[in-house]
Write a protein that holds these residues in place. Structure first.
Motif, PDB file in Angstrom:
ATOM      1  N   GLU A 204      -4.442  -0.512  -9.298  1.00 41.53           N
ATOM      2  CA  GLU A 204      -4.525  -0.134  -8.113  1.00 41.53           C
ATOM      3  C   GLU A 204      -2.888   0.243  -7.445  1.00 41.53           C
ATOM      4  N   ARG A 205      -2.495   1.346  -6.797  1.00 45.93           N
ATOM      5  CA  ARG A 205      -1.278   1.410  -6.411  1.00 45.93           C
ATOM      6  C   ARG A 205      -1.201   0.722  -5.039  1.00 45.93           C
TER       7      ARG A 205
ATOM      8  N   ASP B 281       5.910  -1.678 -11.506  1.00 45.36           N
ATOM      9  CA  ASP B 281       4.684  -1.548 -10.763  1.00 45.36           C
ATOM     10  C   ASP B 281       4.928  -1.668  -9.070  1.00 45.36           C
ATOM     11  N   ALA B 282       5.953  -2.647  -8.853  1.00 48.77           N
ATOM     12  CA  ALA B 282       6.222  -2.964  -7.582  1.00 48.77           C
ATOM     13  C   ALA B 282       7.658  -3.491  -7.490  1.00 48.77           C
TER      14      ALA B 282
ATOM     15  N   LEU C  96      -2.336  -5.062  -8.561  1.00 47.44           N
ATOM     16  CA  LEU C  96      -1.665  -4.337  -9.773  1.00 47.44           C
ATOM     17  C   LEU C  96      -2.332  -4.679 -11.174  1.00 47.44           C
TER      18      LEU C  96
ATOM     19  N   ASP D 299       2.912   0.202   0.553  1.00 49.40           N
ATOM     20  CA  ASP D 299       4.459  -0.159   0.614  1.00 49.40           C
ATOM     21  C   ASP D 299       4.851  -1.335   1.510  1.00 49.40           C
TER      22      ASP D 299
ATOM     23  N   LYS E  62       9.598   7.067  -5.010  1.00 49.34           N
ATOM     24  CA  LYS E  62       8.074   7.076  -5.853  1.00 49.34           C
ATOM     25  C   LYS E  62       7.802   5.839  -6.319  1.00 49.34           C
ATOM     26  N   THR E  63       8.676   4.741  -6.000  1.00 50.07           N
ATOM     27  CA  THR E  63       8.147   3.230  -6.355  1.00 50.07           C
ATOM     28  C   THR E  63       7.651   2.375  -5.190  1.00 50.07           C
ATOM     29  N   PRO E  64       6.451   1.854  -5.507  1.00 50.70           N
ATOM     30  CA  PRO E  64       6.069   0.974  -4.364  1.00 50.70           C
ATOM     31  C   PRO E  64       7.115  -0.238  -4.131  1.00 50.70           C
TER      32      PRO E  64
END
Length: 392
Positions: free
Chosen positions: A382-383, A162-163, A378, A386, A181-183
């Motif tokens: 929520e996204r 997720d992060a 998280l 960065d 594509k990954t936080p």
């Protein structure tokens, strides 16, 4: 929130262990349900103080010594596949029994947040933790420090998190290029506190600290100091820490005739006192993540002379303001920079004051709420952004 921190050896000594313990303590103090899970246990008690509200458990108790696995490692790998790849700095810990215990633990989780703290554990969590668990991978080292075998596995599996959290802007950019594509979230480690006793710039002492391993470059520092004492014979170098390279470093001290100038006092429980009693901090690492002892030295108003290694020093220091940066692995440049600050007390005082100001960005009251905010976002699905943090 229910937060679980999974570590290799929570009972040991080291910068990552201390910073994760500090995080766990802060989350417990904020009222969250916190557990610290140690994959192995080789000591009776943790070296760092835990908040009594933090539960600590161990998966494999090795206090009686390690024992051979019941199945050969190579045979087991053929059956289960490769989780912890060769090249992971702690790969030797992950025998069949240890790796299986970690996989079994994460696969049985059903809710909450799982924070893993090194590539081996990150890869296990990515591949085995259920989808209803919020997964956060902490990276305490820069990506370029890992061998290709680790970077390939990171690229293949970290997209399931997720992060992924990193320590510096340089780290963040590296991981963003690999995992677009990954936080990738930048949150630095926090120092214990910023209101520390300050150096009075009266003792002719340069101090360094860390594991006595090749990464820390103490062999380069000793060679540089051999040049420094020719110009400043009253100055001393003290290198605190333990590790497998102690005998080699002692041999280097003897080789350069520095017996009266360089000390290797081992581990100290009062590094804060040693920093306050010094006048310069030296960082000679070949590579770093975020050098926390360097930042702690800055809280004591010590100017820093550091290699501009990947990564960390340049993310913290402003060259010529709170310290001096010199080309990585350049012994002559390190010696010249040390001689410059040693020979100019006014410069040391000015840089020391600036170092204190810079260190305030790493205060726990500023850093720890970022973790709480990240976990809350998280859990809410929520996204996350960065970049959570900026030192300036």
């Amino acid at each position: 929130m229910k937060i679980r921190y999974l570590m290799l050896h929570a009972y040991g000594m080291g910068g990552t262990i201390r910073t994760v313990v500090n995080q766990a303590n802060a989350m417990a103090a904020a009222g969250h349900d916190v557990e610290l899970v140690s994959v192995v246990r080789r000591r009776d008690n943790p070296r760092f103080t835990l908040d009594p509200r933090v539960r600590i458990t161990a998966l494999v108790d090795q206090r009686g010594g390690t024992r051979p696995d019941s199945v050969g490692r190579r045979a087991w790998r053929r059956v289960r596949g490769k989780i912890v790849p060769r090249g992971e700095f702690a790969a030797d810990y992950f025998t069949e029994r240890v790796e299986w215990a970690a996989m079994e633990y994460v696969s049985r989780l059903r809710d909450g947040i799982l924070v893993t703290t090194r590539p081996a554990l990150n890869l296990i969590a990515a591949r085995r933790a259920p989808g209803n668990v919020v997964k956060v991978a902490q990276e305490h080292m820069n990506l370029s420090a890992y061998p290709d075998s680790i970077r390939r596995e990171i690229a293949r599996h970290y997209g399931r998190f997720d992060a992924v959290t990193v320590l510096t802007r340089t780290n963040r950019l590296e991981y963003q290029r690999l995992l677009p594509k990954t936080p990738i979230v930048q949150i630095p480690n926090a120092v214990d506190r910023v209101d520390q006793e300050r150096s009075q710039q009266v003792n002719p002492v340069v101090v360094a600290a860390g594991r006595l391993v090749p990464q820390k470059g103490f062999d380069l520092l000793i060679q540089a100091f051999a040049q420094v004492v020719q110009e400043h014979p009253d100055w001393r170098l003290r290198i605190f820490g333990t590790g497998p390279r102690r005998s080699q470093l002692e041999g280097l001290v003897a080789q350069h005739g520095l017996g009266g100038h360089v000390e290797l006092p081992g581990r100290t429980e009062r590094l804060d006192k040693a920093l306050a009693a010094a006048s310069v901090y030296a960082l000679s690492s070949r590579f770093e993540g975020l050098p926390m002892v360097m930042i702690e030295a800055m809280t004591h108003a010590l100017p820093v002379v550091a290699y501009d290694c990947p990564t960390g020093p340049r993310d913290v220091l402003t060259d010529g303001v709170d310290g001096l940066l010199v080309p990585a692995r350049d012994v002559d440049a390190l010696a010249a920079a040390l001689s410059r600050v040693i020979g100019d007390r006014e410069l040391r005082v000015r840089m020391g004051k600036a170092a204190v100001r810079a260190s305030r960005a790493y205060a726990p009251e500023l850093v720890m709420p970022l973790w709480e905010d990240l976990f809350s976002e998280l859990l809410a699905g929520e996204r996350v952004a960065d970049n959570f943090w900026s030192a300036h």
